[in-house]
Enzyme design. Structure first.
Site, PDB file in Angstrom:
ATOM      1  CG  ASP A  11      -2.026  -1.026   1.151  1.00  0.00           C
ATOM      2  OD1 ASP A  11      -2.104  -1.715   0.114  1.00  0.00           O
ATOM      3  OD2 ASP A  11      -2.803  -1.130   2.108  1.00  0.00           O
ATOM      4  CG  ASP A 132     -12.829  -1.471  -1.169  1.00  0.00           C
ATOM      5  OD1 ASP A 132     -12.352  -2.609  -1.268  1.00  0.00           O
ATOM      6  OD2 ASP A 132     -12.368  -0.482  -1.768  1.00  0.00           O
TER       7      ASP A 132
END
Length: 251
Positions: A11, A132
């Site tokens: 990330d 998500d």
């Protein structure tokens, strides 16, 4: 039965390799100043794919950590999938031309599903959808906003469109090492024909072993971040279990 894939995660925030807690940009732990070096490390550990997210890009709606992603692509021979801030067909084409194996579309998949369907036609096998979820609803804009769209409803939009995979993240579990929400993840995999990749909360070898159970047969694999960086999962042991060569030390 196809072998499950364990996707190590990088990330990106401000050019660094980080992990967030519950998707909060203010709760970021820096794990490596060199994402490219981290990518090479994962390849050397035996992983065969890499999952990358441009966190800044997810919030800003455009590529922010592009330079870091390009360095990652130079540093590893493994296929790389990227999400975060990819919102147009030009974005998709640009990234695929640089060597990405898959783009992950999240916010734009909620806002403009027709664009995703068109992308799948133009770039077969190269487009994944990120779902998500927070409280059973799909979140967008780097998880900063909730929509009224349900998980199953969103997934159904793309049945038959040629989506390569759905990456399903339970935001309430992301980065807190509480274990993947298997009930919800397997329920989604059973509901659609699109391969599903589990994300959010993978905590230990117990989650790795869980992927090999008969009811998880439709899962393509899972993404691991913090558990790998913190040493809670040994790469060699995890990959051995997923190859069917070991039972793991934690059942």
């Amino acid at each position: 039965m196809a072998r499950k894939i364990l996707f190590p995660a990088i990330d990106l925030k401000d050019g660094q390799c980080v992990r967030l807690k519950l998707g909060d940009m203010d709760q970021a732990t820096i794990y490596n100043d060199s994402p490219a070096a981290q990518a090479a490390e994962f390849e050397n550990a035996g992983f065969e794919w890499l999952h990358v997210v441009d966190l800044n890009g997810a919030f800003e709606g455009q590529s922010v950590n592009g330079a870091a992603v390009e360095e990652i692509l130079k540093a590893t021979k493994n296929p790389v999938q990227l999400g975060g801030g990819i919102r147009t067909l030009d974005h998709i084409e640009n990234w695929l031309s640089k060597g990405l194996s898959r783009v992950i579309l999240g916010t734009i998949a909620v806002r403009d599903p027709d664009l995703v369907i068109e992308a799948c036609k133009r770039f077969p096998g190269k487009v994944a959808v990120g779902i998500d979820a927070k409280g059973g609803k799909v979140a967008v804009e780097g998880w900063a906003e909730a929509s009224e769209l349900g998980i199953m409803e969103m997934a159904e939009r793309f049945e038959g469109a040629g989506v390569a995979a759905i990456i399903y993240t339970d935001i309430d579990r992301d980065g807190v090492l509480t274990g993947i929400n298997w009930e919800s993840t397997i329920g989604l995999a059973d509901h659609v024909s699109i391969p599903v990749i589990a994300s959010g909360g993978l905590a230990s070898m117990a989650d790795i072993v869980r992927m090999t159970m008969p009811d998880a047969v439709k899962l393509e694999g899972a993404i691991s971040g913090r558990a790998l960086y913190d040493g809670r999962i040994d790469p060699a042991e995890a990959l051995q279990v997923l190859r069917g060569e070991g039972k793991g030390s934690e059942l």
